[in-house]
Design a protein around this motif. Structure first.
Motif, PDB file in Angstrom:
ATOM      1  N   GLY A  86       0.814  -1.209   0.000  1.00  7.99           N
ATOM      2  CA  GLY A  86       0.000   0.000   0.000  1.00  7.99           C
ATOM      3  C   GLY A  86       0.845   1.255   0.000  1.00  7.99           C
ATOM      4  N   LEU A  87       1.900   1.280   0.823  1.00 12.42           N
ATOM      5  CA  LEU A  87       2.790   2.440   0.849  1.00 12.42           C
ATOM      6  C   LEU A  87       3.510   2.592  -0.478  1.00 12.42           C
ATOM      7  CD1 LEU A  87       4.036   4.785   2.432  1.00 12.42           C
ATOM      8  CD2 LEU A  87       5.753   3.183   3.309  1.00 12.42           C
ATOM      9  N   LEU A  88       3.954   1.484  -1.055  1.00  8.55           N
ATOM     10  CA  LEU A  88       4.621   1.549  -2.348  1.00  8.55           C
ATOM     11  C   LEU A  88       3.680   2.083  -3.428  1.00  8.55           C
ATOM     12  CD1 LEU A  88       6.876   0.999  -4.364  1.00  8.55           C
ATOM     13  CD2 LEU A  88       6.219  -1.416  -4.360  1.00  8.55           C
ATOM     14  N   ASP A  89       2.453   1.586  -3.466  1.00  3.02           N
ATOM     15  CA  ASP A  89       1.485   2.073  -4.446  1.00  3.02           C
ATOM     16  C   ASP A  89       1.229   3.564  -4.273  1.00  3.02           C
ATOM     17  OD1 ASP A  89       1.223  -0.382  -5.623  1.00  3.02           O
ATOM     18  OD2 ASP A  89      -0.626  -0.922  -4.574  1.00  3.02           O
ATOM     19  N   ALA A  90       1.095   4.002  -3.027  1.00  4.95           N
ATOM     20  CA  ALA A  90       0.877   5.426  -2.767  1.00  4.95           C
ATOM     21  C   ALA A  90       2.070   6.247  -3.235  1.00  4.95           C
ATOM     22  CB  ALA A  90       0.623   5.645  -1.276  1.00  4.95           C
ATOM     23  N   ALA A  91       3.275   5.727  -3.001  1.00  3.01           N
ATOM     24  CA  ALA A  91       4.489   6.462  -3.356  1.00  3.01           C
ATOM     25  C   ALA A  91       4.622   6.656  -4.859  1.00  3.01           C
ATOM     26  CB  ALA A  91       5.705   5.732  -2.802  1.00  3.01           C
ATOM     27  N   VAL A  92       4.455   5.577  -5.618  1.00  3.82           N
ATOM     28  CA  VAL A  92       4.674   5.679  -7.065  1.00  3.82           C
ATOM     29  C   VAL A  92       3.526   6.406  -7.762  1.00  3.82           C
ATOM     30  CG1 VAL A  92       6.148   3.635  -7.128  1.00  3.82           C
ATOM     31  CG2 VAL A  92       3.686   3.389  -7.513  1.00  3.82           C
ATOM     32  N   SER A  93       2.388   6.555  -7.094  1.00  2.00           N
ATOM     33  CA  SER A  93       1.261   7.245  -7.713  1.00  2.00           C
ATOM     34  C   SER A  93       1.118   8.691  -7.237  1.00  2.00           C
ATOM     35  CB  SER A  93      -0.044   6.487  -7.440  1.00  2.00           C
ATOM     36  OG  SER A  93      -0.327   6.429  -6.052  1.00  2.00           O
ATOM     37  N   THR A  94       2.012   9.148  -6.363  1.00  4.10           N
ATOM     38  CA  THR A  94       1.961  10.533  -5.887  1.00  4.10           C
ATOM     39  C   THR A  94       2.446  11.467  -6.987  1.00  4.10           C
ATOM     40  OG1 THR A  94       2.340   9.886  -3.583  1.00  4.10           O
ATOM     41  CG2 THR A  94       2.848  12.160  -4.182  1.00  4.10           C
ATOM     42  N   PRO A  95       1.617  12.402  -7.441  1.00  2.18           N
ATOM     43  CA  PRO A  95       2.046  13.318  -8.510  1.00  2.18           C
ATOM     44  C   PRO A  95       3.285  14.117  -8.103  1.00  2.18           C
ATOM     45  CG  PRO A  95      -0.329  13.447  -8.174  1.00  2.18           C
ATOM     46  CD  PRO A  95       0.221  12.639  -7.038  1.00  2.18           C
ATOM     47  N   GLY A  96       4.270  14.143  -8.972  1.00  2.00           N
ATOM     48  CA  GLY A  96       5.476  14.917  -8.723  1.00  2.00           C
ATOM     49  C   GLY A  96       6.447  14.306  -7.735  1.00  2.00           C
ATOM     50  N   ALA A  97       6.189  13.088  -7.285  1.00  2.00           N
ATOM     51  CA  ALA A  97       7.077  12.458  -6.301  1.00  2.00           C
ATOM     52  C   ALA A  97       8.437  12.142  -6.918  1.00  2.00           C
ATOM     53  CB  ALA A  97       6.444  11.186  -5.763  1.00  2.00           C
ATOM     54  N   PRO A  98       9.490  12.130  -6.102  1.00  2.00           N
ATOM     55  CA  PRO A  98      10.808  11.737  -6.610  1.00  2.00           C
ATOM     56  C   PRO A  98      10.824  10.267  -6.986  1.00  2.00           C
ATOM     57  CG  PRO A  98      10.943  12.797  -4.445  1.00  2.00           C
ATOM     58  CD  PRO A  98       9.513  12.467  -4.670  1.00  2.00           C
ATOM     59  N   PRO A  99      11.856   9.818  -7.698  1.00  2.00           N
ATOM     60  CA  PRO A  99      11.997   8.386  -7.983  1.00  2.00           C
ATOM     61  C   PRO A  99      12.064   7.582  -6.686  1.00  2.00           C
ATOM     62  CG  PRO A  99      13.517   9.674  -9.322  1.00  2.00           C
ATOM     63  CD  PRO A  99      12.927  10.620  -8.336  1.00  2.00           C
ATOM     64  N   MET A 100      11.391   6.444  -6.678  1.00  2.00           N
ATOM     65  CA  MET A 100      11.323   5.596  -5.495  1.00  2.00           C
ATOM     66  C   MET A 100      12.308   4.434  -5.607  1.00  2.00           C
ATOM     67  SD  MET A 100       9.102   6.879  -3.442  1.00  2.00           S
ATOM     68  CE  MET A 100       8.389   8.523  -3.780  1.00  2.00           C
TER      69      MET A 100
END
Length: 244
Positions: free
Chosen positions: A41-55
């Motif tokens: 869930g945290l990973l999905d939220a991270a990669v789908s956050t607009p403008g987020a840095p590379p994960m």
């Protein structure tokens, strides 16, 4: 320019990393235990956050040492595949066997990552021959190592870190991590590290009276990203001429 990687373990940290524009995120859970693999869930939220840095996802199936049994290695490989399929830019792993790089683990992770970036984490600081380990990891295709320059913290190990930067010679990225604070940025910039890694966390008081888990004995809160410390690190990088 020196890259700034922020270790993030929750939604608040994701917001801070995105808003303050760090260069990349090491995504994990349980930083108080050294970090373990984050939830889907945290990973999905991270990669789908607009403008987020590379994960870059930490793949560590449990706390403790870095010698993994075959069933644990199978879990690591599965988690690497899941992370990359979900959209992670890279993964962060480490394995030690008899004081040397666990080459079987790294080879299998490189294969499972399918071209995504692979970082060898601070298990590096337990290796008997760091110079040899750099050559081994280069040959395996690892793109960076996370190291304090020794088994304690960056602040205690600046000469060792400088030596590793010289040995690597720009062939792989030597990222300084392990107790990185704003006041250490200027000496780190001077010795030539190409990247810094910080958790920049503080404790949020918790009013709950329920004690959960043996690791919680004596605790009175939870750790999360300290936005002000992230800002201080950014400011220190700019003051040292490492950021525009």
């Amino acid at each position: 320019m020196i890259a700034f990687e922020l270790a993030v373990q929750d939604a608040h940290g994701l917001h801070v990393a995105t808003r303050l524009r760090v260069d990349r995120v090491e995504l994990c859970s349980a930083l108080a235990l050294g970090g373990v693999t984050p939830s889907f869930g945290l990973l999905d939220a991270a990669v789908s956050t607009p403008g987020a840095p590379p994960m870059h996802v930490l793949v560590r199936p449990r706390p403790g040492d870095f010698g993994y049994a075959p069933d644990e290695l199978a879990i690591i490989v599965r988690d690497v595949r899941h992370a990359v399929a979900a959209g992670a830019a890279g993964v962060v792993v480490g394995g030690v066997r008899d004081g040397q790089v666990d080459t079987d683990l790294v080879e299998r992770v490189i294969d499972a990552a399918g071209g995504a970036s692979v970082t060898f984490h601070r298990a590096f600081d337990l290796l008997a021959d760091p110079e040899k380990a750099i050559e081994t990891l280069l040959g395996l295709g690892v793109r960076r190592i996370l190291t304090a320059g020794g088994p304690t913290t960056v602040g205690d190990s600046l000469p060792g870190l400088a030596h590793l930067v010289a040995v690597a010679g720009g062939r792989l990225e030597v990222m300084a991590g392990g107790g990185v604070r704003a006041d250490l940025i200027e000496p780190l910039v001077r010795l030539g590290v190409p990247a810094v890694h910080a958790s920049a966390k503080h404790t949020v008081p918790d009013a709950a009276a329920l004690t959960l888990g043996t690791a919680a004995q004596g605790e009175s809160g939870r750790e999360t990203t300290d936005e002000h410390e992230v800002e201080r690190i950014h400011a220190a990088l700019r003051a040292a001429g490492a950021r525009p």
